[in-house]
Scaffold this motif. Structure first.
Motif, PDB file in Angstrom:
ATOM      1  N   LEU A 258       0.816  -1.205   0.000  1.00 22.04           N
ATOM      2  CA  LEU A 258       0.000   0.000   0.000  1.00 22.04           C
ATOM      3  C   LEU A 258       0.852   1.258   0.000  1.00 22.04           C
ATOM      4  CD1 LEU A 258      -2.926   1.022   0.094  1.00 22.04           C
ATOM      5  CD2 LEU A 258      -2.784   0.989   2.580  1.00 22.04           C
ATOM      6  N   ALA A 259       1.994   1.220   0.679  1.00 23.64           N
ATOM      7  CA  ALA A 259       2.887   2.386   0.723  1.00 23.64           C
ATOM      8  C   ALA A 259       3.617   2.591  -0.595  1.00 23.64           C
ATOM      9  CB  ALA A 259       3.899   2.230   1.855  1.00 23.64           C
ATOM     10  N   THR A 260       3.750   1.523  -1.389  1.00 21.92           N
ATOM     11  CA  THR A 260       4.461   1.633  -2.661  1.00 21.92           C
ATOM     12  C   THR A 260       3.568   2.204  -3.748  1.00 21.92           C
ATOM     13  OG1 THR A 260       5.817  -0.263  -2.050  1.00 21.92           O
ATOM     14  CG2 THR A 260       5.780   0.361  -4.378  1.00 21.92           C
ATOM     15  N   ARG A 261       2.357   1.656  -3.878  1.00 22.21           N
ATOM     16  CA  ARG A 261       1.397   2.165  -4.854  1.00 22.21           C
ATOM     17  C   ARG A 261      -0.001   1.943  -4.299  1.00 22.21           C
ATOM     18  NH1 ARG A 261      -0.088   0.088 -11.006  1.00 22.21           N
ATOM     19  NH2 ARG A 261      -1.721   1.647 -11.322  1.00 22.21           N
ATOM     20  N   PRO A 262      -0.893   2.930  -4.410  1.00 24.89           N
ATOM     21  CA  PRO A 262      -2.262   2.748  -3.907  1.00 24.89           C
ATOM     22  C   PRO A 262      -2.925   1.540  -4.558  1.00 24.89           C
ATOM     23  CG  PRO A 262      -1.867   5.045  -4.479  1.00 24.89           C
ATOM     24  CD  PRO A 262      -0.679   4.280  -4.964  1.00 24.89           C
ATOM     25  N   MET A 263      -3.614   0.765  -3.739  1.00 27.54           N
ATOM     26  CA  MET A 263      -4.269  -0.439  -4.243  1.00 27.54           C
ATOM     27  C   MET A 263      -5.562  -0.073  -4.966  1.00 27.54           C
ATOM     28  SD  MET A 263      -3.796  -3.231  -1.216  1.00 27.54           S
ATOM     29  CE  MET A 263      -2.177  -3.782  -0.710  1.00 27.54           C
ATOM     30  N   SER A 264      -5.885  -0.870  -5.974  1.00 25.53           N
ATOM     31  CA  SER A 264      -7.163  -0.690  -6.652  1.00 25.53           C
ATOM     32  C   SER A 264      -8.283  -1.165  -5.739  1.00 25.53           C
ATOM     33  CB  SER A 264      -7.177  -1.466  -7.967  1.00 25.53           C
ATOM     34  OG  SER A 264      -7.081  -2.856  -7.715  1.00 25.53           O
ATOM     35  N   LEU A 265      -9.514  -0.779  -6.068  1.00 30.76           N
ATOM     36  CA  LEU A 265     -10.650  -1.168  -5.239  1.00 30.76           C
ATOM     37  C   LEU A 265     -10.843  -2.670  -5.233  1.00 30.76           C
ATOM     38  CD1 LEU A 265     -13.220   1.625  -6.193  1.00 30.76           C
ATOM     39  CD2 LEU A 265     -11.806   1.466  -4.156  1.00 30.76           C
ATOM     40  N   SER A 266     -10.570  -3.325  -6.355  1.00 23.37           N
ATOM     41  CA  SER A 266     -10.719  -4.783  -6.407  1.00 23.37           C
ATOM     42  C   SER A 266      -9.665  -5.470  -5.538  1.00 23.37           C
ATOM     43  CB  SER A 266     -10.611  -5.263  -7.855  1.00 23.37           C
ATOM     44  OG  SER A 266      -9.427  -4.788  -8.461  1.00 23.37           O
ATOM     45  N   MET A 267      -8.459  -4.908  -5.453  1.00 25.41           N
ATOM     46  CA  MET A 267      -7.434  -5.484  -4.581  1.00 25.41           C
ATOM     47  C   MET A 267      -7.833  -5.352  -3.121  1.00 25.41           C
ATOM     48  SD  MET A 267      -3.992  -4.087  -6.494  1.00 25.41           S
ATOM     49  CE  MET A 267      -2.852  -4.810  -5.335  1.00 25.41           C
ATOM     50  N   ARG A 268      -8.470  -4.257  -2.768  1.00 22.05           N
ATOM     51  CA  ARG A 268      -8.948  -4.095  -1.395  1.00 22.05           C
ATOM     52  C   ARG A 268     -10.027  -5.129  -1.072  1.00 22.05           C
ATOM     53  NH1 ARG A 268      -7.399   1.091   0.647  1.00 22.05           N
ATOM     54  NH2 ARG A 268      -6.418   2.352  -0.971  1.00 22.05           N
ATOM     55  N   GLU A 269     -10.893  -5.413  -2.044  1.00 22.41           N
ATOM     56  CA  GLU A 269     -11.905  -6.440  -1.829  1.00 22.41           C
ATOM     57  C   GLU A 269     -11.261  -7.811  -1.637  1.00 22.41           C
ATOM     58  OE1 GLU A 269     -15.487  -6.385  -1.725  1.00 22.41           O
ATOM     59  OE2 GLU A 269     -14.923  -4.343  -1.199  1.00 22.41           O
ATOM     60  N   CYS A 270     -10.197  -8.104  -2.386  1.00 26.28           N
ATOM     61  CA  CYS A 270      -9.490  -9.380  -2.223  1.00 26.28           C
ATOM     62  C   CYS A 270      -8.849  -9.491  -0.846  1.00 26.28           C
ATOM     63  CB  CYS A 270      -8.429  -9.524  -3.314  1.00 26.28           C
ATOM     64  SG  CYS A 270      -9.085  -9.771  -4.971  1.00 26.28           S
ATOM     65  N   ILE A 271      -8.255  -8.417  -0.364  1.00 21.08           N
ATOM     66  CA  ILE A 271      -7.626  -8.437   0.963  1.00 21.08           C
ATOM     67  C   ILE A 271      -8.696  -8.590   2.040  1.00 21.08           C
ATOM     68  CG2 ILE A 271      -6.376  -6.996   2.618  1.00 21.08           C
ATOM     69  CD1 ILE A 271      -4.732  -5.942   0.294  1.00 21.08           C
ATOM     70  N   ARG A 272      -9.816  -7.943   1.848  1.00 19.61           N
ATOM     71  CA  ARG A 272     -10.930  -8.086   2.793  1.00 19.61           C
ATOM     72  C   ARG A 272     -11.404  -9.534   2.842  1.00 19.61           C
ATOM     73  NH1 ARG A 272     -16.384  -7.262   1.494  1.00 19.61           N
ATOM     74  NH2 ARG A 272     -17.732  -6.884   3.288  1.00 19.61           N
ATOM     75  N   TRP A 273     -11.509 -10.173   1.688  1.00 19.65           N
ATOM     76  CA  TRP A 273     -11.904 -11.584   1.643  1.00 19.65           C
ATOM     77  C   TRP A 273     -10.850 -12.457   2.316  1.00 19.65           C
ATOM     78  CZ3 TRP A 273      -8.954 -15.280  -0.810  1.00 19.65           C
ATOM     79  CH2 TRP A 273      -9.502 -16.569  -0.840  1.00 19.65           C
ATOM     80  N   LEU A 274      -9.555 -12.203   2.075  1.00 17.72           N
ATOM     81  CA  LEU A 274      -8.488 -13.012   2.650  1.00 17.72           C
ATOM     82  C   LEU A 274      -8.473 -12.905   4.171  1.00 17.72           C
ATOM     83  CD1 LEU A 274      -6.051 -14.821   2.151  1.00 17.72           C
ATOM     84  CD2 LEU A 274      -4.651 -12.757   1.873  1.00 17.72           C
ATOM     85  N   LYS A 275      -8.682 -11.725   4.706  1.00 16.00           N
ATOM     86  CA  LYS A 275      -8.712 -11.565   6.159  1.00 16.00           C
ATOM     87  C   LYS A 275      -9.905 -12.286   6.764  1.00 16.00           C
ATOM     88  CE  LYS A 275      -6.046  -7.309   6.625  1.00 16.00           C
ATOM     89  NZ  LYS A 275      -6.001  -5.934   7.176  1.00 16.00           N
ATOM     90  N   LYS A 276     -11.021 -12.321   6.046  1.00 14.10           N
ATOM     91  CA  LYS A 276     -12.174 -13.075   6.528  1.00 14.10           C
ATOM     92  C   LYS A 276     -11.869 -14.571   6.551  1.00 14.10           C
ATOM     93  CE  LYS A 276     -16.481 -13.728   7.726  1.00 14.10           C
ATOM     94  NZ  LYS A 276     -16.439 -15.198   7.784  1.00 14.10           N
ATOM     95  N   GLU A 277     -11.162 -15.073   5.560  1.00 11.68           N
ATOM     96  CA  GLU A 277     -10.779 -16.482   5.542  1.00 11.68           C
ATOM     97  C   GLU A 277      -9.850 -16.803   6.715  1.00 11.68           C
ATOM     98  OE1 GLU A 277     -11.705 -19.023   3.688  1.00 11.68           O
ATOM     99  OE2 GLU A 277     -13.142 -17.790   2.585  1.00 11.68           O
ATOM    100  N   MET A 278      -8.889 -15.925   7.007  1.00 13.71           N
ATOM    101  CA  MET A 278      -7.985 -16.158   8.130  1.00 13.71           C
ATOM    102  C   MET A 278      -8.728 -16.126   9.457  1.00 13.71           C
ATOM    103  SD  MET A 278      -4.440 -14.214   7.010  1.00 13.71           S
ATOM    104  CE  MET A 278      -5.182 -12.652   6.618  1.00 13.71           C
ATOM    105  N   ALA A 279      -9.727 -15.249   9.570  1.00 16.43           N
ATOM    106  CA  ALA A 279     -10.526 -15.206  10.800  1.00 16.43           C
ATOM    107  C   ALA A 279     -11.358 -16.476  10.957  1.00 16.43           C
ATOM    108  CB  ALA A 279     -11.430 -13.977  10.783  1.00 16.43           C
ATOM    109  N   ASP A 280     -11.860 -17.026   9.858  1.00 13.82           N
ATOM    110  CA  ASP A 280     -12.640 -18.266   9.931  1.00 13.82           C
ATOM    111  C   ASP A 280     -11.781 -19.435  10.385  1.00 13.82           C
ATOM    112  OD1 ASP A 280     -14.871 -16.938   9.120  1.00 13.82           O
ATOM    113  OD2 ASP A 280     -14.737 -17.537   7.014  1.00 13.82           O
ATOM    114  N   ILE A 281     -10.512 -19.458   9.969  1.00 15.31           N
ATOM    115  CA  ILE A 281      -9.618 -20.533  10.390  1.00 15.31           C
ATOM    116  C   ILE A 281      -9.365 -20.465  11.893  1.00 15.31           C
ATOM    117  CG2 ILE A 281      -7.236 -21.377  10.192  1.00 15.31           C
ATOM    118  CD1 ILE A 281      -7.326 -20.712   7.256  1.00 15.31           C
ATOM    119  N   VAL A 282      -9.242 -19.256  12.433  1.00 13.01           N
ATOM    120  CA  VAL A 282      -9.017 -19.100  13.875  1.00 13.01           C
ATOM    121  C   VAL A 282     -10.217 -19.604  14.663  1.00 13.01           C
ATOM    122  CG1 VAL A 282      -8.661 -17.400  15.709  1.00 13.01           C
ATOM    123  CG2 VAL A 282      -7.426 -17.184  13.563  1.00 13.01           C
ATOM    124  N   GLU A 283     -11.433 -19.411  14.126  1.00 12.89           N
ATOM    125  CA  GLU A 283     -12.646 -19.786  14.843  1.00 12.89           C
ATOM    126  C   GLU A 283     -13.001 -21.262  14.688  1.00 12.89           C
ATOM    127  OE1 GLU A 283     -15.593 -17.189  13.339  1.00 12.89           O
ATOM    128  OE2 GLU A 283     -14.716 -15.376  14.244  1.00 12.89           O
TER     129      GLU A 283
END
Length: 536
Positions: A258-283
């Motif tokens: 993010l500090a190197t180049r601003p992320m596109s909106l679709s990349m932010r959606e992918c990161i949001r999905w990935l963090k949700k997957e990691m949270a599901d694994i913890v639960e």
């Protein structure tokens, strides 16, 4: 003159008491009246009593030498004027620079704690005007003790590097549009402040900053594959499990990108999905082992790329083929991977059509698309964005890609898309947008200035000398007229990377779920969130 008729501030001259109204005409009892109707002797007594009271208060205050004087209440920033806030910010900035020059931490509270621990001493030269604004009432404490710096060479090197960075930032912001300084720009990768970064992430950041990888699909796939590699090679510490430590490990990698180049909106959606997957694994109950959690996360990333991007593009091509007939003249702008696949599939199907590629500076992505289409035997022509109205004279359909589809039906895409769509709408030409559903975002935007990415303005300036036969006085120029454009105080060059196309200029959107109007974007977004369990 009758003294009874003498006017007073609250009586009417010559007014007598009226029968039945004994109170009328009488002076009103008020502090205002008492102040002005007292006799001279009364005024003298009152002045004397107030003087005695004042002396008594001063005497009581002096009899308590340890009594603390309450400082004036500090104004909140909400109650300050704009000038006061600006002055406060300048003061805080000056204090921070003094602390840094003295070798103290930037934070006022940490600097005050350090001074307290060292007994008021630090790497401060004698008589240096260091002020620490860490007290609640924003008072300043001057420090004037001389203590030797532990490593002056390192401190000087750090200060020189910071000064060079500040100079570079000031130079890059010179001649920029002042009311768009809030927008982010692409920067050269800098690992300072980031520890234990994976080499693959550093390489990816370099590709992003140099525009070696462009296009929302290509950037999303490259980012997810890089994160999968980081997940595969990550080894958590002995006192932590993989499922709980992986998100903490990925956060600095995401911040670095993010500090190197601003992320596109679709990349932010992918990161949001990935963090949700990691949270599901913890639960998960019972908890997964480290290897099981690692493989599950990698499989989920691979499944997302295959289902939401690769297979989605194939379905978009199948749905788009229904709208292309023999003899069509199709106009496209820039380069979209899904539009390229659609045009190549149309050629393979045996449909006879022509393609007009419209392109613009600074990336000239349309040249890559033109090369691929011409190699496949498709009849093509190439135009710049400035001649779009000339190109539209024979066009029957406009097909373009998108970086994101917003909640209000607007299309967020490469700068120039809105101009092409508005010109086509003006000529009553249908406009089709090819967009995968993972690019649908829960965000509303009506202009291109609230959120965008700013490219390097030098990319729009041709600094090479160009021969112009009209210039008879200089037939062989040695430099360009814009070679030193930053030295011209009244010149601003703006290089916005994206624009927003209103929904009224879009005829339909081709997705993997079918052909839909662009106003159905929030419905699709909500349905997918419910399916993947990530509402909100």
């Amino acid at each position: 003159m009758d003294p009874s008729n003498k006017a007073t501030p609250l009586t009417i001259p010559g007014a007598k008491g009226i029968a039945g109204s004994s109170g009328m005409g009488q002076p009103m009892s008020s502090s205002y009246e008492n102040q002005w109707m007292l006799g001279d002797d009364k005024k003298h007594e009152r002045r004397k009593s107030s003087t005695v009271d004042s002396n008594k208060e001063n005497k009581d205050a002096s009899s308590q030498p340890n009594a603390s004087v309450q400082p004036p209440a500090r104004k909140s920033q909400k109650s300050m004027t704009k000038a006061e806030r600006r002055a406060l910010q300048e003061q805080q900035k000056l204090e921070k620079e003094r602390r840094v020059a003295a070798g103290l931490p930037k934070n006022a509270k940490k600097a005050a704690e350090l001074l307290a621990k060292t007994g008021g001493g630090s790497s401060v030269k004698s008589g240096s005007p260091l002020s620490v604004a860490g007290t609640p009432d924003n008072t300043t404490a001057s420090v004037g003790k001389s203590v030797t710096s532990p490593d002056p060479a390192a401190a000087a090197k750090k200060a020189a590097k910071k000064s060079a960075g500040a100079t570079s930032t000031a130079k890059s912001q010179k001649n920029q549009v002042p009311w768009l300084l809030h927008l982010d720009a692409s920067k050269r990768p800098d690992t300072m402040g980031f520890k234990d970064l994976h080499p693959a992430v550093k390489t990816l950041a370099l590709y992003f900053s140099e525009y070696k990888i462009v296009g929302s699909n290509a950037r999303c796939v490259a980012m997810l594959q890089t994160f999968s590699k980081v997940i595969e090679e990550h080894k958590p510490p002995a006192d932590a499990t993989f499922s709980r430590h992986i998100q903490k490990h990925l956060d600095p990698h995401i911040a670095y990108l993010l500090a190197t180049r601003p992320m596109s909106l679709s990349m932010r959606e992918c990161i949001r999905w990935l963090k949700k997957e990691m949270a599901d694994i913890v639960e998960e109950d019972p908890p997964l082992s480290d290897e099981d959690a690692r493989h599950r996360l990698m499989n989920r990333i691979e499944h997302f790329i295959r289902e939401r991007i690769t297979m989605a593009d194939q379905l978009i091509v199948q749905n788009g083929l229904q709208k292309i007939n023999d003899g069509e003249v199709i106009l496209t702008f820039g380069k979209s991977s899904v539009v390229e696949s659609l045009l190549l599939a149309t050629k393979k199907k045996g449909i006879n059509f022509k393609v007009i590629v419209v392109d613009s500076r600074p990336l000239f992505e349309g040249k890559h698309l033109l090369r691929r289409l011409a190699a496949a035997g498709i009849d093509c022509s190439y135009h710049l964005l400035s001649s779009v109205y000339v190109a539209l004279s024979s066009v029957t359909k406009v097909i373009m890609g998108a970086h994101a589809l917003l909640n209000n039906g607007a299309v967020y895409s490469r700068t120039g898309t809105s101009m092409v769509a508005m010109a086509a709408s003006d000529k009553q030409i249908p406009v089709m947008i090819c967009c995968e559903t993972y690019k649908f975002v829960n965000r509303t935007q009506v202009d291109s200035f609230v959120m965008n990415e700013i490219g390097n303005p030098d990319d729009l300036v041709n600094t090479k000398p160009m021969f112009n036969s009209i210039h008879q006085n200089h037939p062989n120029p040695t430099g360009s007229a814009l070679e030193n454009w930053r030295e011209q105080p009244n010149l601003r060059i703006l290089n916005l990377m994206y624009d927003v196309t209103p929904s009224k200029f879009i005829t339909l959107v081709v997705t993997e779920v079918g052909l839909i109007p662009c106003t159905s974007a929030p419905v699709i977004w909500r349905e997918y969130n419910e399916e993947f369990g990530k509402r909100g």
